[in-house]
Design a protein around this motif. Structure first.
Motif, PDB file in Angstrom:
ATOM      1  N   PHE A 795       0.827  -1.200   0.000  1.00  0.00           N
ATOM      2  CA  PHE A 795       0.000   0.000   0.000  1.00  0.00           C
ATOM      3  C   PHE A 795       0.867   1.257   0.000  1.00  0.00           C
ATOM      4  N   ASP A 796       1.937   1.219   0.754  1.00  0.00           N
ATOM      5  CA  ASP A 796       2.817   2.388   0.821  1.00  0.00           C
ATOM      6  C   ASP A 796       3.461   2.654  -0.535  1.00  0.00           C
ATOM      7  N   ALA A 797       3.866   1.558  -1.209  1.00  0.00           N
ATOM      8  CA  ALA A 797       4.480   1.711  -2.528  1.00  0.00           C
ATOM      9  C   ALA A 797       3.491   2.306  -3.531  1.00  0.00           C
ATOM     10  N   ASP A 798       2.204   2.013  -3.323  1.00  0.00           N
ATOM     11  CA  ASP A 798       1.167   2.550  -4.204  1.00  0.00           C
ATOM     12  C   ASP A 798       0.717   3.943  -3.777  1.00  0.00           C
ATOM     13  N   GLY A 799       1.308   4.464  -2.704  1.00  0.00           N
ATOM     14  CA  GLY A 799       0.957   5.800  -2.236  1.00  0.00           C
ATOM     15  C   GLY A 799      -0.280   5.856  -1.382  1.00  0.00           C
ATOM     16  N   ASP A 800      -0.818   4.700  -0.990  1.00  0.00           N
ATOM     17  CA  ASP A 800      -2.023   4.671  -0.161  1.00  0.00           C
ATOM     18  C   ASP A 800      -1.596   4.537   1.297  1.00  0.00           C
ATOM     19  N   ARG A 801      -1.210   5.685   1.877  1.00  0.00           N
ATOM     20  CA  ARG A 801      -0.651   5.648   3.229  1.00  0.00           C
ATOM     21  C   ARG A 801      -1.710   5.294   4.271  1.00  0.00           C
ATOM     22  N   ALA A 802      -2.954   5.668   4.016  1.00  0.00           N
ATOM     23  CA  ALA A 802      -4.018   5.342   4.968  1.00  0.00           C
ATOM     24  C   ALA A 802      -4.210   3.831   5.052  1.00  0.00           C
ATOM     25  N   ALA A 803      -4.207   3.167   3.892  1.00  0.00           N
ATOM     26  CA  ALA A 803      -4.341   1.705   3.893  1.00  0.00           C
ATOM     27  C   ALA A 803      -3.123   1.060   4.550  1.00  0.00           C
ATOM     28  N   ALA A 804      -1.935   1.639   4.307  1.00  0.00           N
ATOM     29  CA  ALA A 804      -0.723   1.123   4.945  1.00  0.00           C
ATOM     30  C   ALA A 804      -0.834   1.243   6.468  1.00  0.00           C
ATOM     31  N   ARG A 805      -1.372   2.401   6.906  1.00  0.00           N
ATOM     32  CA  ARG A 805      -1.544   2.597   8.338  1.00  0.00           C
ATOM     33  C   ARG A 805      -2.520   1.564   8.920  1.00  0.00           C
ATOM     34  N   HIS A 806      -3.586   1.288   8.186  1.00  0.00           N
ATOM     35  CA  HIS A 806      -4.562   0.288   8.622  1.00  0.00           C
ATOM     36  C   HIS A 806      -3.913  -1.087   8.718  1.00  0.00           C
ATOM     37  N   ALA A 807      -3.080  -1.441   7.750  1.00  0.00           N
ATOM     38  CA  ALA A 807      -2.381  -2.733   7.772  1.00  0.00           C
ATOM     39  C   ALA A 807      -1.415  -2.801   8.944  1.00  0.00           C
ATOM     40  N   GLY A 808      -0.735  -1.697   9.210  1.00  0.00           N
ATOM     41  CA  GLY A 808       0.172  -1.650  10.359  1.00  0.00           C
ATOM     42  C   GLY A 808      -0.570  -1.846  11.667  1.00  0.00           C
ATOM     43  N   ALA A 809      -1.765  -1.252  11.768  1.00  0.00           N
ATOM     44  CA  ALA A 809      -2.567  -1.422  12.976  1.00  0.00           C
ATOM     45  C   ALA A 809      -2.986  -2.877  13.144  1.00  0.00           C
ATOM     46  N   ALA A 810      -3.316  -3.551  12.040  1.00  0.00           N
ATOM     47  CA  ALA A 810      -3.673  -4.972  12.106  1.00  0.00           C
ATOM     48  C   ALA A 810      -2.488  -5.798  12.585  1.00  0.00           C
ATOM     49  N   ALA A 811      -1.288  -5.441  12.129  1.00  0.00           N
ATOM     50  CA  ALA A 811      -0.079  -6.146  12.577  1.00  0.00           C
ATOM     51  C   ALA A 811       0.144  -5.927  14.065  1.00  0.00           C
ATOM     52  N   ARG A 812      -0.063  -4.697  14.525  1.00  0.00           N
ATOM     53  CA  ARG A 812       0.135  -4.409  15.944  1.00  0.00           C
ATOM     54  C   ARG A 812      -0.857  -5.173  16.812  1.00  0.00           C
ATOM     55  N   ALA A 813      -2.053  -5.439  16.293  1.00  0.00           N
ATOM     56  CA  ALA A 813      -3.065  -6.172  17.059  1.00  0.00           C
ATOM     57  C   ALA A 813      -2.636  -7.610  17.340  1.00  0.00           C
ATOM     58  N   CYS A 814      -1.698  -8.110  16.551  1.00  0.00           N
ATOM     59  CA  CYS A 814      -1.216  -9.477  16.741  1.00  0.00           C
ATOM     60  C   CYS A 814      -0.036  -9.545  17.701  1.00  0.00           C
ATOM     61  N   GLU A 815       0.539  -8.389  18.039  1.00  0.00           N
ATOM     62  CA  GLU A 815       1.727  -8.389  18.890  1.00  0.00           C
ATOM     63  C   GLU A 815       1.382  -8.881  20.292  1.00  0.00           C
ATOM     64  N   GLY A 816       2.293  -9.632  20.875  1.00  0.00           N
ATOM     65  CA  GLY A 816       2.102 -10.139  22.225  1.00  0.00           C
ATOM     66  C   GLY A 816       1.283 -11.397  22.312  1.00  0.00           C
ATOM     67  N   LEU A 817       0.706 -11.863  21.193  1.00  0.00           N
ATOM     68  CA  LEU A 817      -0.061 -13.094  21.192  1.00  0.00           C
ATOM     69  C   LEU A 817       0.894 -14.281  21.026  1.00  0.00           C
ATOM     70  N   PRO A 818       0.491 -15.506  21.415  1.00  0.00           N
ATOM     71  CA  PRO A 818       1.394 -16.664  21.343  1.00  0.00           C
ATOM     72  C   PRO A 818       1.969 -16.856  19.939  1.00  0.00           C
TER      73      PRO A 818
END
Length: 892
Positions: A795-818
């Motif tokens: 998404f970032d490469a395509d210039g869609d920073r909002a979508a990139a931010r959304h994907a990053g938030a999804a990744a952060r939601a997985c942090e700390g899980l087994p």
């Protein structure tokens, strides 16, 4: 006071501290500790006394079962000035007690705590006076009593009146049992052994520790590489609780003791037989005393298995014979029940009773099926007529297989049939022989066995067998069909799935299979399951294996169907991504079923370790596999040692323990020929993966070669697994085979990897997001983070920073899980580029709160220019252009 620890040290300290607080407070105070015999009551009393220390004067009141009927017996010994004439006078004893307490308190200068252990044996007179003394605040009271015989009524009245606190000691949890056992052993206890010991002991500390001592003395609890394991010979022999059970039985009448022995020797004793053999009053009294388990549908049982073992052990041969004759004469057929079949068989053999050959054969088969192998061999050895003994050679062979001795199994099957024209005799043990052949590496001899059956087919008498086996029409065809089944089983072991498919078409499909006996129908289902695994139809494989395992409708001819079926079922379930299936299967083998969990437990935990590896939880898998491998080297009925060692090599390599990984890799190479073709292939893939983790570039080539072999041999399911493991190790899907194979395979695990492969091929952010969601549902959080990170990069490469931010938030939601650790160097770099630094976050938070750049600078002791720089970089990371968009971006 000597006692048995029961609860974890931290918990015991908490309970002891609470009890001590009750005894410190003003006014009447008492603590009643109640639990089963051996639950650690005495140990807790000691802990409470230590907690009180010098704050109180302890006065111990001794009890005894023999003195329970003597009024004031417990108090008399503590009242030396009591006049003989006052012994039976309640007022006189009470005055003497008050005087003695007053004297002791005056000399000590502190309150008195009476400590009464085994209060169930306290005489009623002493209990009443002690309760009166507590209510009058003369003393405080600390009491322990067993649940079985009860707390004295006067003490219970104090509890009902709010004077006393009651502490119930529950059985140990599994973790507490394991901790207690490891403390006694001074080392780590295997997970299988922990389950078995906990189940047999019922969480009772005394039972647990006595059982450990018995197993150590018998040599069935051994230490290998620092882990304590149970051997296949482990069983409770009745030694563990012999002394306490003998002591408890001394208080019973002769009639009650005989009733107890009767139940122990025939349990579960059907209730109709119990009513015919034992007076109702005797049964009621033993039930009230807590000897019997809660009522169950199959009959009367002694409450604790170890106590039943002890009762059986102390029953003499003469008494056994008397009970056996009496039971059969009075109980008649009412005493027989499928659940107590083996108890009656064992009792008959112990007493030297003569049983018909048919009953011995039936009993031997039942014993071996329940892993009572020694009992089965004893019964089979008593069959003296050659023709009847020949029919049970399959039973004898299966017993030796259960004991891990395939050579002896083959020896038992080496003799020719006593009556070659008898269909049953000719086929007896033919399927067990296949298992023994593969176990000793004689796969090529299976075709010889099939050919021998084919030669004998012309001489079979179609009228023989008495219709006892449900073979289809035509005795000759039955033999030829068995020979074809053996060849198909051998073909699976050679991974010749074209031959398997042809055999299935000829014999394994309806209506052909309908005429076959149940064991053959179920084996065709397992052969089909193996073929489905190789084809990538994982759900169908699990379904077929489950059908075979659930069919209890017919004779299994002593073939280890459960072992074969479990491996195929778990393989199919795990390859679909159904990780919970392992827990479901494990739950069907409770620790109380000693032999099955000892036998199957390590293999089932091996499946759980595989699931942990796929979920990225390598550290947990490594701990488990260290335990599993040592168990499998002792006992491996599921033939999973090659898989276990290979998984261990991968797990230790993944967590960076190179020395352990190389050791397990060497052991994996040495055991590479163990197991079915599918399991050998799985082991080979993980050996290659372990080599890649240890020496980058050394394993991916081997994985690619294995995948190519599978492609040529048209084994797409096996090939998919090889390519997915390569994906896990970071290899790109340059040939696009992974996406193609995953698209035709069954199950969400293949679906998730197929989505990854397609996203990788198309460099699609949306595709990676879809893959991430699928991985997240499967609990593969590390892989989900990697997918979301790649989506953000796209998404970032395509210039869609909002979508990139959304994907990053999804990744952060997985942090700390087994298993959500490092997603990979490239992926972590992408996520880092989206993440605000701590200072940037501080600045953004204040800006969102409405502070100006100057106010933020003053608050954070920064220059205005520095604040502006932080905001500018934050705008870029968040994909916005101004402060006006900041609040929405942060909230998003």
């Amino acid at each position: 006071m000597a006692g048995t620890p029961s609860i974890a040290e931290a918990t015991r300290r908490d309970v002891a501290a609470s009890a001590a607080d009750v005894l410190r407070r003003e006014g009447p105070g008492a603590v009643l500790v109640v639990g089963e015999s051996g639950s650690g009551k005495t140990h807790l009393l000691d802990a409470v006394v230590r907690e009180l220390g010098d704050e109180v004067e302890v006065m111990a009141i001794h009890t005894g079962r023999s003195l329970r009927s003597v009024t004031y017996a417990a108090l008399i010994e503590r009242l030396p000035k009591l006049a003989p004439d006052d012994v039976q006078d309640r007022i006189g004893v009470l005055r003497a007690l008050w005087a003695e307490l007053h004297r002791i308190a005056g000399e000590a200068g502190r309150p008195i705590v009476l400590v009464v252990d085994d209060a169930q044996d306290l005489d009623d007179g002493s209990a009443g006076l002690i309760a009166e003394a507590v209510a009058s605040s003369w003393v405080r009271l600390l009491v322990a009593a067993t649940s079985r015989h009860g707390v004295p009524r006067d003490f219970l009245d104090m509890w009902h009146d709010g004077i006393a606190e009651r502490i119930e000691l529950a059985p140990l949890s599994l973790d507490e049992s394991r901790e207690t056992a490891e403390k006694r052993l001074g080392g780590s206890l295997s997970v299988t052994a922990a389950n078995v010991l906990h189940g047999l002991s019922g969480g009772n500390p005394l039972h647990l520790l006595a059982l450990i001592d018995e197993a150590l003395n018998a040599g069935t609890l051994v230490c290998k590489r620092g882990i304590w394991l149970l051997t296949s010979g482990f069983a409770s022999r009745g030694e563990a609780l012999a002394d306490p059970v003998r002591s408890s039985m001394e208080s019973l009448s002769a009639t009650e003791r005989e009733a107890l022995m009767l139940v122990a020797l025939t349990e579960p004793l059907p209730r109709a037989a119990a009513r015919a053999l034992v007076d109702r009053d005797v049964l009621d009294r033993l039930t009230d005393l807590g000897w019997f388990a809660d009522a169950s549908g199959d009959g009367l049982r002694i409450r604790y298995q170890l106590e039943a073992d002890a009762v059986r052990r102390m029953t003499t041969a003469t008494r056994r014979l008397h009970i056996y004759r009496r039971a059969l004469s009075l109980g008649g057929e009412e005493i027989r029940h499928p659940a107590n079949e083996l108890r009656l068989l064992e009792l008959a053999l112990d007493t030297g009773a003569t049983l018909p050959a048919a009953e011995l054969a039936r009993g031997a088969a039942a014993a071996v099926r329940r892993f009572r192998n020694e009992l089965g061999l004893r019964a089979a050895a008593l069959i003296d007529r050659p023709a009847e003994r020949s029919l049970v050679r399959g039973v004898v062979a299966r017993a030796h297989l259960n004991l891990g001795d395939p050579e002896s199994a083959l020896a038992a099957l080496s003799a020719a049939p006593a009556v070659p024209s008898d269909l049953r005799d000719l086929l007896a043990g033919s399927l067990v022989k296949f298992t023994a052949r593969t176990a000793v590496g004689e796969l090529e001899r299976v075709d010889d066995d099939a050919a021998e059956l084919e030669r004998a087919a012309d001489n079979v008498d179609g009228r023989s067998g008495g219709g006892m086996l449900a073979f289809g029409p035509g005795a000759k065809e039955s033999v030829l069909r068995r020979a074809r089944l053996l060849r198909a089983l051998a073909a699976v072991e050679r991974a010749d799935f074209a031959a398997v498919a042809a055999a299935l078409e000829h014999d394994g499909r309806l209506p052909q299979a309908a005429a076959a006996p149940a064991i053959e129908r179920n084996l065709w289902l397992l052969l089909d399951a193996e073929a489905q695994l190789a084809a990538g139809r994982f759900e169908a494989a699990a379904r077929n294996a489950g059908l075979a395992l659930s069919d209890a409708s017919g004779e299994d001819e002593h073939f280890p169907l459960e072992e074969h079926g479990l491996v195929r079922y778990l393989a199919g379930a795990l390859l679909t991504g159904d990780w919970s299936s392992v827990d479901g299967v494990l739950g069907s083998y409770p620790g109380g079923r000693t032999r099955p969990i000892v036998v199957f437990g390590p293999g089932l935990y091996c499946a759980r370790a595989y699931a942990l590896l796929r979920q990225g939880r390598e550290a947990e898998a490594a701990v488990m596999l260290r335990d599993i491998v040592e168990n499998l080297e002792l006992m491996d009925p599921l033939q999973l040692l090659s898989v276990g060692t290979a998984l261990a090599a991968w797990a230790f390599a993944a967590i960076g323990d190179e020395a352990e990984a190389r050791q397990y890799l060497a052991r994996a190479e040495q055991t590479s020929r163990i197991g079915s073709a599918g399991m050998r292939h799985l082991a080979a893939l993980h050996r290659a993966g372990a080599r890649e983790l240890l020496d980058r570039g050394s394993g991916l080539k081997a994985l690619d070669e294995l995948a190519e072999e599978d492609r040529v041999a048209e084994r797409p399911g096996w090939e998919l697994l090889a390519r997915i493991l390569a994906f896990e190790l970071g290899a790109p899907d340059t040939t696009r085979r992974g996406a193609l194979l995953a698209g035709s395979a069954e199950g969400p695990w293949a679906e998730a990897w197929g989505a990854w492969a397609r996203a990788e091929a198309a460099a699609s952010g949306e595709g990676y997001m879809g893959a991430g969601e699928l991985f997240q549902k499967l609990g593969l959080y590390r892989r989900a983070r990697a997918a979301y990170a790649r989506a953000a990069g796209c998404f970032d490469a395509d210039g869609d920073r909002a979508a990139a931010r959304h994907a990053g938030a999804a990744a952060r939601a997985c942090e700390g899980l087994p298993g959500s650790g490092d997603a990979g160097e490239q992926e972590e770099a992408i996520l880092a580029s989206l993440r605000l630094s701590r200072r940037e976050q501080d600045v953004v938070d204040l800006a969102v709160a409405g502070l100006s750049d100057r106010q933020i600078a003053d608050r954070l002791h920064l220059s205005v220019r520095t604040v502006e720089g932080h905001l500018h970089r934050s705008y870029a990371k968040l994909g916005i252009k101004s402060r006006d968009e900041l609040r929405d971006a942060v909230e998003d």
